[in-house]
Design a protein around this motif. Structure first.
Motif, PDB file in Angstrom:
ATOM      1  N   ASP A   1      27.645   0.669  49.473  1.00  0.00           N
ATOM      2  CA  ASP A   1      28.545  -0.320  50.052  1.00  0.00           C
ATOM      3  C   ASP A   1      29.830   0.336  50.536  1.00  0.00           C
ATOM      4  O   ASP A   1      30.710  -0.332  51.052  1.00  0.00           O
ATOM      5  N   ALA A   2      29.931   1.643  50.336  1.00  0.00           N
ATOM      6  CA  ALA A   2      31.087   2.429  50.771  1.00  0.00           C
ATOM      7  C   ALA A   2      30.584   3.843  51.050  1.00  0.00           C
ATOM      8  O   ALA A   2      29.499   4.229  50.596  1.00  0.00           O
ATOM      9  N   PRO A   3      31.334   4.643  51.804  1.00  0.00           N
ATOM     10  CA  PRO A   3      30.846   5.978  52.175  1.00  0.00           C
ATOM     11  C   PRO A   3      30.631   6.884  50.960  1.00  0.00           C
ATOM     12  O   PRO A   3      31.411   6.874  50.008  1.00  0.00           O
ATOM     13  N   LEU A   4      29.550   7.646  51.034  1.00  0.00           N
ATOM     14  CA  LEU A   4      29.340   8.739  50.086  1.00  0.00           C
ATOM     15  C   LEU A   4      30.088   9.966  50.600  1.00  0.00           C
ATOM     16  O   LEU A   4      30.578   9.983  51.733  1.00  0.00           O
ATOM     17  N   SER A   5      30.127  11.003  49.803  1.00  0.00           N
ATOM     18  CA  SER A   5      30.846  12.215  50.180  1.00  0.00           C
ATOM     19  C   SER A   5      30.210  12.897  51.381  1.00  0.00           C
ATOM     20  O   SER A   5      29.002  12.806  51.617  1.00  0.00           O
TER      21      SER A   5
ATOM     22  N   ASP B   1      31.082   4.702  42.202  1.00  0.00           N
ATOM     23  CA  ASP B   1      32.050   3.783  42.787  1.00  0.00           C
ATOM     24  C   ASP B   1      31.705   3.338  44.202  1.00  0.00           C
ATOM     25  O   ASP B   1      32.214   2.325  44.680  1.00  0.00           O
ATOM     26  N   TRP B   2      30.833   4.057  44.900  1.00  0.00           N
ATOM     27  CA  TRP B   2      30.453   3.660  46.258  1.00  0.00           C
ATOM     28  C   TRP B   2      29.291   2.660  46.264  1.00  0.00           C
ATOM     29  O   TRP B   2      28.874   2.183  47.330  1.00  0.00           O
ATOM     30  N   GLY B   3      28.762   2.334  45.100  1.00  0.00           N
ATOM     31  CA  GLY B   3      27.576   1.497  45.033  1.00  0.00           C
ATOM     32  C   GLY B   3      27.848   0.038  45.363  1.00  0.00           C
ATOM     33  O   GLY B   3      28.967  -0.470  45.225  1.00  0.00           O
ATOM     34  N   SER B   4      26.798  -0.653  45.784  1.00  0.00           N
ATOM     35  CA  SER B   4      26.883  -2.071  46.102  1.00  0.00           C
ATOM     36  C   SER B   4      26.775  -2.901  44.823  1.00  0.00           C
ATOM     37  O   SER B   4      26.044  -2.543  43.900  1.00  0.00           O
ATOM     38  N   THR B   5      27.473  -4.008  44.787  1.00  0.00           N
ATOM     39  CA  THR B   5      27.357  -4.936  43.651  1.00  0.00           C
ATOM     40  C   THR B   5      26.220  -5.938  43.860  1.00  0.00           C
ATOM     41  O   THR B   5      25.877  -6.675  42.933  1.00  0.00           O
ATOM     42  N   THR B   6      25.641  -5.978  45.059  1.00  0.00           N
ATOM     43  CA  THR B   6      24.669  -7.031  45.361  1.00  0.00           C
ATOM     44  C   THR B   6      23.293  -6.546  45.814  1.00  0.00           C
ATOM     45  O   THR B   6      22.303  -7.247  45.596  1.00  0.00           O
ATOM     46  N   LEU B   7      23.199  -5.376  46.463  1.00  0.00           N
ATOM     47  CA  LEU B   7      21.941  -5.000  47.106  1.00  0.00           C
ATOM     48  C   LEU B   7      20.794  -4.831  46.115  1.00  0.00           C
ATOM     49  O   LEU B   7      19.692  -5.356  46.327  1.00  0.00           O
ATOM     50  N   LEU B   8      21.007  -4.083  45.028  1.00  0.00           N
ATOM     51  CA  LEU B   8      19.936  -3.902  44.046  1.00  0.00           C
ATOM     52  C   LEU B   8      19.613  -5.204  43.303  1.00  0.00           C
ATOM     53  O   LEU B   8      18.434  -5.543  43.154  1.00  0.00           O
ATOM     54  N   PRO B   9      20.609  -5.953  42.814  1.00  0.00           N
ATOM     55  CA  PRO B   9      20.278  -7.231  42.179  1.00  0.00           C
ATOM     56  C   PRO B   9      19.510  -8.169  43.105  1.00  0.00           C
ATOM     57  O   PRO B   9      18.570  -8.848  42.681  1.00  0.00           O
TER      58      PRO B   9
ATOM     59  N   ARG C   1      30.434  19.302  48.078  1.00  0.00           N
ATOM     60  CA  ARG C   1      31.191  18.238  48.737  1.00  0.00           C
ATOM     61  C   ARG C   1      32.518  18.774  49.276  1.00  0.00           C
ATOM     62  O   ARG C   1      33.090  19.701  48.700  1.00  0.00           O
ATOM     63  N   CYS C   2      32.997  18.112  50.340  1.00  0.00           N
ATOM     64  CA  CYS C   2      34.308  18.515  50.872  1.00  0.00           C
ATOM     65  C   CYS C   2      35.226  17.327  51.086  1.00  0.00           C
ATOM     66  O   CYS C   2      36.351  17.510  51.568  1.00  0.00           O
ATOM     67  N   GLY C   3      34.799  16.124  50.742  1.00  0.00           N
ATOM     68  CA  GLY C   3      35.689  14.990  50.905  1.00  0.00           C
ATOM     69  C   GLY C   3      34.956  13.671  50.821  1.00  0.00           C
ATOM     70  O   GLY C   3      33.740  13.618  50.641  1.00  0.00           O
ATOM     71  N   LEU C   4      35.716  12.577  50.919  1.00  0.00           N
ATOM     72  CA  LEU C   4      35.221  11.199  50.809  1.00  0.00           C
ATOM     73  C   LEU C   4      34.588  10.957  49.444  1.00  0.00           C
ATOM     74  O   LEU C   4      33.539  10.311  49.338  1.00  0.00           O
ATOM     75  N   THR C   5      35.222  11.447  48.403  1.00  0.00           N
ATOM     76  CA  THR C   5      34.657  11.318  47.066  1.00  0.00           C
ATOM     77  C   THR C   5      35.745  11.472  46.016  1.00  0.00           C
ATOM     78  O   THR C   5      36.775  12.112  46.256  1.00  0.00           O
ATOM     79  N   SER C   6      35.464  10.889  44.852  1.00  0.00           N
ATOM     80  CA  SER C   6      36.315  11.120  43.688  1.00  0.00           C
ATOM     81  C   SER C   6      35.726  12.211  42.799  1.00  0.00           C
ATOM     82  O   SER C   6      36.325  12.585  41.787  1.00  0.00           O
ATOM     83  N   LYS C   7      34.556  12.731  43.176  1.00  0.00           N
ATOM     84  CA  LYS C   7      33.918  13.800  42.409  1.00  0.00           C
ATOM     85  C   LYS C   7      34.480  15.158  42.818  1.00  0.00           C
ATOM     86  O   LYS C   7      35.305  15.271  43.734  1.00  0.00           O
ATOM     87  N   HIS C   8      34.000  16.191  42.132  1.00  0.00           N
ATOM     88  CA  HIS C   8      34.439  17.554  42.399  1.00  0.00           C
ATOM     89  C   HIS C   8      34.121  17.962  43.833  1.00  0.00           C
ATOM     90  O   HIS C   8      33.005  17.754  44.314  1.00  0.00           O
ATOM     91  N   VAL C   9      35.107  18.511  44.527  1.00  0.00           N
ATOM     92  CA  VAL C   9      34.895  19.049  45.866  1.00  0.00           C
ATOM     93  C   VAL C   9      34.973  20.572  45.806  1.00  0.00           C
ATOM     94  O   VAL C   9      35.721  21.142  45.011  1.00  0.00           O
ATOM     95  N   ASP C  10      34.185  21.220  46.648  1.00  0.00           N
ATOM     96  CA  ASP C  10      34.123  22.679  46.684  1.00  0.00           C
ATOM     97  C   ASP C  10      34.056  23.111  48.149  1.00  0.00           C
ATOM     98  O   ASP C  10      33.004  23.530  48.639  1.00  0.00           O
ATOM     99  N   PRO C  11      35.166  22.981  48.892  1.00  0.00           N
ATOM    100  CA  PRO C  11      35.132  23.321  50.319  1.00  0.00           C
ATOM    101  C   PRO C  11      34.693  24.752  50.582  1.00  0.00           C
ATOM    102  O   PRO C  11      33.935  25.010  51.524  1.00  0.00           O
ATOM    103  N   ALA C  12      35.163  25.699  49.764  1.00  0.00           N
ATOM    104  CA  ALA C  12      34.790  27.098  49.990  1.00  0.00           C
ATOM    105  C   ALA C  12      33.291  27.295  49.786  1.00  0.00           C
ATOM    106  O   ALA C  12      32.625  27.988  50.569  1.00  0.00           O
ATOM    107  N   GLY C  13      32.753  26.672  48.739  1.00  0.00           N
ATOM    108  CA  GLY C  13      31.314  26.771  48.510  1.00  0.00           C
ATOM    109  C   GLY C  13      30.525  26.099  49.609  1.00  0.00           C
ATOM    110  O   GLY C  13      29.467  26.602  50.029  1.00  0.00           O
TER     111      GLY C  13
END
Length: 402
Positions: A90-94, A12-20, A274-286
């Motif tokens: 095009d948007a921040p990664l985790s 979801d953070w990917g650009s719609t234009t840079l690779l094309p 990861r600990c934030g800025l993502t829709s994926k699994h976060v594992d702050p303790a890890g």
């Protein structure tokens, strides 16, 4: 030699234009975040075998010694030890860190013992490998990398004029460095009610000596509203890369890419905490078990010319990335090595010749060369060459001609 058929990841953070735009294709409207080149089992490149497109990991499995060479096979086992990517953000990664080798092995064994399936969304360690990585900017590239000095971090927090940040700034100023960074980072992972909203509102004001940095954090807040990952991100150095500059991320270094197009190479692992800025699994303790709480400069790298090959030197041997810029009238660049290689075109039109065959590649396209393949590069453009850092040129190997 094989032309690679590669998979684009629609994160979801990917650009719609840079690779094309790089590849001269019309945008599809969907995000294209990463184009993977390699043999990672999650999305291996494919090579043409007759009428069938065969995954590269299967090709290597069938003849690991022939594909990888004796030295790579002995050092890394029967697998391609690196993964090459085009990354378009095009948007921040985790906000994330990667483990060292001992941590990866222990984490992998621990989650296996718990019976967590390898493909479970809440799994953190998907293999027993470390994941150092290098990103080279193809466009202006923005990111966060490593902890600020505690005093600098305190001054940035004070510049926001949020009363709830005062105690954290005091800790950063007066506690020993490791303790200060640890306590504040840990506290920011579970902030008190209202602090995130207050910081988000303050970021819109901008100004002061940290105006550029605060504008970047304000962009993060807009892209990821109500995500507590914003607060630990404030502790990380803001970095801007110009095309050709690079960042190396070793184990335990917290980082997050924000925007831009780059060539990324990493050890062939999928271990991310990861600990934030993502829709994926976060594992702050890890993450807290892995992150290294010390300030450091971002360490922007430029390539070193080694006989016409511009090499980005790193302290790991899983990969080596270099840049080649062939031009008309220049002798073919010999590519023969005793290790596997991937050659990626990022500009112009290039040709790779091997065993009497020539592959023509444009921006975004790549070829795979097994160990020992006699090959050469010609054309007018820019290529990135990925291999292992202990690769050597075989003695007395002839330079192929078109």
């Amino acid at each position: 030699m094989d032309l690679l058929l590669n998979t684009a990841q629609p994160y979801d953070w990917g650009s719609t234009t840079l690779l094309p735009r790089l590849m001269g294709l019309p945008p599809s409207g969907a995000p294209q975040a990463e184009l993977w080149m390699g043999a990672h089992p999650a999305a291996p490149s494919r090579v043409q075998r007759g009428e069938e497109a065969v995954p590269l990991d299967r090709v290597i499995d069938l003849d690991p010694a022939g594909e990888l060479g004796a030295a790579t096979l002995r050092r890394f086992g029967p697998r391609l030890p690196f993964l090459l990517k085009l990354l378009a953000a095009d948007a921040p990664l985790s906000v994330q860190v990667h483990p060292d080798l001992a941590q990866a092995r222990a984490g992998f064994e621990r989650e296996n013992a718990l019976g967590i399936p390898l493909d479970a969304p809440h799994r953190t360690y998907r293999d027993a490998q470390h994941k150092p990585e290098l990103i080279v900017a193809l466009t202006p590239f923005r990111g966060l990398c490593g902890f600020r000095e505690p005093e600098e971090c305190a001054a940035l927090l004070d510049s926001l004029k949020v009363p709830g940040l005062h105690a954290y700034a005091q800790t950063l100023r007066f506690a020993p460095q490791t303790l200060a960074l640890t306590e504040v980072f840990r506290a920011f992972l579970s902030p008190p009610a209202g602090l995130l909203a207050a910081v988000t509102e303050a970021l819109t004001a901008g100004g002061g000596p940290y105006e550029t940095d605060l504008a970047a954090y304000a962009g993060i807040a807009r892209a990821r509203p109500d995500d507590a990952g914003l607060l630990p991100a404030l502790m990380l150095r803001y970095v801007e890369l110009e095309p050709g500059q690079a960042l190396f991320l070793g184990p335990g270094v917290p980082h997050a890419y924000l925007s831009g197009l780059g060539v990324e190479i990493m050890a062939g692992s999928d271990n991310v905490l990861r600990c934030g800025l993502t829709s994926k699994h976060v594992d702050p303790a890890g993450l807290l078990r892995v992150v290294r709480f010390r300030s450091q400069q971002a360490g922007v790298l430029t390539p070193r010319d080694e006989g016409g090959e511009e090499v980005y030197r790193t302290p790991v041997d899983d990969f080596r990335l270099s840049r080649l810029r062939p031009r008309p009238g220049v002798p073919p660049r010999r590519l023969t090595l005793d290790a596997p290689q991937i050659v990626l075109c990022t500009a112009g039109e290039l040709s790779v010749t091997s065993a009497g065959r020539t592959a023509h590649i444009g921006p975004g396209h790549s070829v795979y060369l097994p160990a020992g393949a006699e090959a050469a590069l010609t054309g007018h453009g820019t290529a990135f060459r990925a291999t292992t850092d202990d690769a050597r040129e075989p003695r007395d190997a002839p330079t192929p001609h078109q």
